[in-house]
Design a protein around this motif. Structure first.
Motif, PDB file in Angstrom:
ATOM      1  N   ARG A   1       2.422  -2.670  -1.700  1.00  0.00           N
ATOM      2  CA  ARG A   1       3.650  -1.913  -1.947  1.00  0.00           C
ATOM      3  C   ARG A   1       4.743  -2.335  -0.974  1.00  0.00           C
ATOM      4  NH1 ARG A   1       2.841   4.317  -3.143  1.00  0.00           N
ATOM      5  NH2 ARG A   1       4.965   3.924  -3.817  1.00  0.00           N
ATOM      6  N   HIS A   2       5.955  -1.910  -1.324  1.00  0.00           N
ATOM      7  CA  HIS A   2       7.111  -2.229  -0.486  1.00  0.00           C
ATOM      8  C   HIS A   2       7.782  -0.942  -0.033  1.00  0.00           C
ATOM      9  CE1 HIS A   2       6.520  -5.752  -3.130  1.00  0.00           C
ATOM     10  NE2 HIS A   2       6.854  -6.442  -2.054  1.00  0.00           N
ATOM     11  N   TRP A   3       8.374  -0.992   1.163  1.00  0.00           N
ATOM     12  CA  TRP A   3       8.978   0.191   1.768  1.00  0.00           C
ATOM     13  C   TRP A   3      10.303  -0.172   2.424  1.00  0.00           C
ATOM     14  CZ3 TRP A   3       6.028   4.347   0.619  1.00  0.00           C
ATOM     15  CH2 TRP A   3       4.690   4.098   0.297  1.00  0.00           C
TER      16      TRP A   3
ATOM     17  N   MET B   1      12.345   1.200   5.902  1.00  0.00           N
ATOM     18  CA  MET B   1      12.204   2.062   7.074  1.00  0.00           C
ATOM     19  C   MET B   1      13.500   2.045   7.874  1.00  0.00           C
ATOM     20  SD  MET B   1       8.293   0.797   7.891  1.00  0.00           S
ATOM     21  CE  MET B   1       7.758   2.103   8.997  1.00  0.00           C
TER      22      MET B   1
ATOM     23  N   MET C   1       3.617   9.904   3.120  1.00  0.00           N
ATOM     24  CA  MET C   1       3.642   8.483   2.759  1.00  0.00           C
ATOM     25  C   MET C   1       2.920   7.653   3.813  1.00  0.00           C
ATOM     26  SD  MET C   1       7.355   7.633   1.105  1.00  0.00           S
ATOM     27  CE  MET C   1       8.440   8.763   1.958  1.00  0.00           C
TER      28      MET C   1
ATOM     29  N   MET D   1       0.827   4.204   2.766  1.00  0.00           N
ATOM     30  CA  MET D   1       1.129   2.896   3.357  1.00  0.00           C
ATOM     31  C   MET D   1      -0.173   2.208   3.749  1.00  0.00           C
ATOM     32  SD  MET D   1       4.484   3.884   5.638  1.00  0.00           S
ATOM     33  CE  MET D   1       5.337   2.311   5.640  1.00  0.00           C
TER      34      MET D   1
ATOM     35  N   ASP E   1       1.109  -4.104   3.439  1.00  0.00           N
ATOM     36  CA  ASP E   1       2.351  -3.740   2.755  1.00  0.00           C
ATOM     37  C   ASP E   1       3.541  -4.334   3.520  1.00  0.00           C
ATOM     38  OD1 ASP E   1       0.925  -2.262   0.935  1.00  0.00           O
ATOM     39  OD2 ASP E   1       1.703  -0.304   1.557  1.00  0.00           O
TER      40      ASP E   1
ATOM     41  N   ALA F   1       7.785  -4.112   4.465  1.00  0.00           N
ATOM     42  CA  ALA F   1       8.845  -3.108   4.601  1.00  0.00           C
ATOM     43  C   ALA F   1      10.133  -3.771   5.066  1.00  0.00           C
ATOM     44  CB  ALA F   1       8.429  -2.032   5.598  1.00  0.00           C
TER      45      ALA F   1
ATOM     46  N   ILE G   1      11.789   6.963   5.569  1.00  0.00           N
ATOM     47  CA  ILE G   1      11.021   5.899   4.916  1.00  0.00           C
ATOM     48  C   ILE G   1      11.048   6.176   3.421  1.00  0.00           C
ATOM     49  CG2 ILE G   1       8.762   4.794   4.651  1.00  0.00           C
ATOM     50  CD1 ILE G   1       8.111   5.535   7.491  1.00  0.00           C
ATOM     51  N   THR G   2      11.342   5.149   2.636  1.00  0.00           N
ATOM     52  CA  THR G   2      11.323   5.311   1.186  1.00  0.00           C
ATOM     53  C   THR G   2      10.577   4.132   0.569  1.00  0.00           C
ATOM     54  OG1 THR G   2      13.513   4.261   1.118  1.00  0.00           O
ATOM     55  CG2 THR G   2      13.443   6.656   0.888  1.00  0.00           C
ATOM     56  N   PRO G   3       9.866   4.382  -0.558  1.00  0.00           N
ATOM     57  CA  PRO G   3       9.263   3.269  -1.280  1.00  0.00           C
ATOM     58  C   PRO G   3      10.348   2.424  -1.943  1.00  0.00           C
ATOM     59  CG  PRO G   3       8.884   5.347  -2.440  1.00  0.00           C
ATOM     60  CD  PRO G   3       9.571   5.688  -1.170  1.00  0.00           C
TER      61      PRO G   3
END
Length: 154
Positions: free
Chosen positions: A2-4, A6, A39, A44, A48, A50, A139-141
């Motif tokens: 996944r990607h985030w 920050m 999250m 996380m 992953d 970010a 922090i958001t996806p």
DNA sequence: GCCAACGTTGGC
DNA sequence: GCCAACGTTGGC
């Protein structure tokens, strides 16, 4: 994977600080918001990726990519009575706050300013949480397609 | 459980 | 420094 995204305030901790840290790695401590905690603790994963985003500064911008090198574990600053982020209600036997370790992957050749991201808010970056009015999550996806597109802007 | 007051975030 | 957004707190 996944990607985030920050957020950090560069006046307190930014790309320069991270680049100078041992192994270019740091514990992302101090999160005191339940949505973000969930999250960190549950979603996380090691490996992953970010974005590092500078907020509350002259030019808010995505400035780098990072790798999550250690998944969620209890944030010890919550138990430290002298720490500014101390939380007297967090019990070490049942920790309330978590953090991950991140390692700097690559500083972007040029920062991608918030303005520029916004210019694509109705098209390529439609639905991106960072661009939603009133978004306050640190922090958001990030959707894979959005991640790719932002990297293509650099 | 409701909701007003308060605090924080973060762009501008 | 202003202010909109919204999470949190606490009285009831």
């Amino acid at each position: 994977m996944r990607h985030w995204l920050m957020k950090t305030e560069p006046s307190a901790f930014g790309l320069k600080t991270l680049a100078a840290a041992p192994r270019r790695t740091t514990a992302w401590d101090g999160v005191r918001n339940y949505q973000v905690r969930n999250m960190i603790r549950d979603e996380m994963k090691k490996g992953d990726l970010a974005f590092l985003y500078h907020s509350s500064c002259a030019v808010p911008a995505v400035v780098a990519t990072m790798t999550i090198v250690r998944p969620g574990y209890p944030d010890p600053t919550a138990f430290d009575r002298k720490h500014p982020h101390h939380d007297p209600d967090s019990d070490p036997k049942n920790p309330r706050w978590y953090m991950v370790d991140v390692r700097l992957r690559q500083a972007l050749p040029r920062p991608i300013p918030l303005d520029e991201l916004r210019a694509h808010a109705n098209k390529e970056l439609k639905g991106m949480l960072l661009l939603r009015p009133g978004n306050r999550l640190s922090i958001t996806p990030v959707e894979a397609a959005h991640w790719k597109f932002i990297l293509s802007l650099e």
